[in-house]
Design an enzyme around this catalytic site. Structure first.
Site, PDB file in Angstrom:
ATOM      1  CE  LYS A  61      -3.835  -2.563   1.972  1.00 57.62           C
ATOM      2  NZ  LYS A  61      -4.695  -2.928   3.097  1.00 57.62           N
ATOM      3  CD  GLN A 105      -3.575  -4.699   6.098  1.00 57.98           C
ATOM      4  OE1 GLN A 105      -3.654  -3.632   5.500  1.00 57.98           O
ATOM      5  NE2 GLN A 105      -4.015  -5.824   5.582  1.00 57.98           N
ATOM      6  CG  ASP A 128      -9.522  -0.342   4.521  1.00 60.43           C
ATOM      7  OD1 ASP A 128      -9.412  -0.741   3.351  1.00 60.43           O
ATOM      8  OD2 ASP A 128      -8.660  -0.550   5.397  1.00 60.43           O
TER       9      ASP A 128
HETATM   10  N1  GUN Z   1      -7.112  -7.195   5.582  1.00 67.00           N
HETATM   11  C1  GUN Z   1      -7.530  -7.904   4.521  1.00 67.00           C
HETATM   12  N2  GUN Z   1      -8.081  -7.103   3.581  1.00 67.00           N
HETATM   13  C2  GUN Z   1      -8.016  -5.851   4.081  1.00 67.00           C
HETATM   14  C3  GUN Z   1      -8.426  -4.589   3.570  1.00 67.00           C
HETATM   15  O1  GUN Z   1      -8.981  -4.439   2.472  1.00 67.00           O
HETATM   16  N3  GUN Z   1      -8.187  -3.536   4.393  1.00 67.00           N
HETATM   17  C4  GUN Z   1      -7.602  -3.665   5.612  1.00 67.00           C
HETATM   18  N4  GUN Z   1      -7.417  -2.562   6.350  1.00 67.00           N
HETATM   19  N5  GUN Z   1      -7.215  -4.818   6.107  1.00 67.00           N
HETATM   20  C5  GUN Z   1      -7.421  -5.907   5.342  1.00 67.00           C
END
Ligand code: GUN
Length: 292
Positions: A61, A105, A128
């Site tokens: 990211k 995350q 998100d």
């Molecule tokens: N863990 C698995 N997929 C995601 C996601 O799209 N965003 C976040 N923050 N954590 C995740």
């Protein structure tokens, strides 16, 4: 983005290529934002613990931010951190005007209630789409900041001119990150949606009906050829790490001869999820600075 062999099979959704296209658009958008506002969009990430896949995803990211011109701030906590400490950081990020997006995350360690953490992210910075206000808006058909992976699936369907209206959609997995929001977003597009999960009695009896099958169970190779309808569109959202390699929930080789379209693992919805996160960060920044 790294150079990878081109996907030539028209049945395989090239998530990396779609992600590159989204990122190219976002990069231009960022340039416009910077020339208008004199500042760059900023995304703050929060990583808790040492879960290797999570560390990798957060790194990916940050790399994506760099590619498109977004500034990223990296916040890390040890796995024993108290929930209050995370919330304290979120509260600080919420009120810093130069921060436009906040991402925690997932998964978080067991002693932390993810739902409480998500509730604290300011809805306008919730790139998100996991804050209950954004989830609730999605539920009533007002899709703003929505979870990135389901948004990628909906985008891929439109890129391939597949209209979900009236289609049988089966979602395997009922997580808040993928399964539930994917089901709602397809329902918002007038699909007939079924959600299966770990307690579903006869999984095959459902998956066999699916025109569009979305699998996010986290069980390597769960979906075999006999569980898929001829001509189905299959999205594999499962990720299992084994021996430094990543595997999906769909037995790809077994299922490929039967499908109209399939998203592979790796190279399917993963890169698209990150590209959409970039898009959300710019959208959030524009909204906060009243450009939208
Ligand atoms: N863990 C698995 N997929 C995601 C996601 O799209 N965003 C976040 N923050 N954590 C995740």
């Amino acid at each position: 983005m790294e150079q990878l062999p081109e996907v030539t099979d028209p049945r395989i959704i090239d998530g990396r290529k779609i992600a590159q296209e989204i990122e190219a658009r976002v990069k231009k958008d960022v340039e416009g934002f910077v020339s208008e506002m004199g500042v760059k969009p900023v995304l703050a990430t929060i990583l808790v613990g040492e879960h290797p896949p999570s560390k990798l995803y957060v790194k990916l990211k940050h790399w994506a931010c760099k590619r498109v011109g977004i500034i990223s701030e990296d916040h890390k906590f040890p796995s024993e951190v108290a929930q209050d400490e995370i919330i304290k950081l979120i509260d600080t990020l919420n009120v810093r005007p130069e921060i436009h997006g906040i991402l925690v995350q997932l998964p978080l360690p067991k002693h932390i209630d993810e739902r409480v953490v998500m509730m604290h992210i300011a809805p306008e910075k919730d790139v998100d789409g996991f804050n209950p206000l954004n989830m609730g808006k999605m539920l009533i058909g007002h899709e703003g900041l929505v979870p990135c992976t389901p948004k990628g699936i909906v985008l891929a369907l439109s890129l391939f001119n597949i209209d979900p209206q009236g289609k049988e959609v089966v979602v395997v997995g009922h997580s808040n990150v993928v399964g539930k929001p994917a089901a709602i977003m397809l329902l918002n597009r007038n699909a007939t949606v079924r959600i299966c999960h770990v307690f579903t009695k006869d999984l095959k009896s459902h998956t066999r009906d699916a025109d569009i099958l979305i699998v996010a169970a986290g069980v390597r190779g769960l979906i075999k050829c006999d569980m898929v309808k001829e001509g189905a569109v299959v999205f594999d959202v499962g990720i299992t790490w084994f021996d430094e390699k990543v595997y999906g929930d769909v037995d790809f080789e077994d299922v490929l001869p039967k499908v109209k379209l399939i998203s592979p693992v790796p190279g399917g919805v993963g890169p698209m999820t990150i590209a959409i996160l970039m898009e959300h960060t710019v959208t959030a920044a524009k909204k906060q600075l009243k450009l939208l």
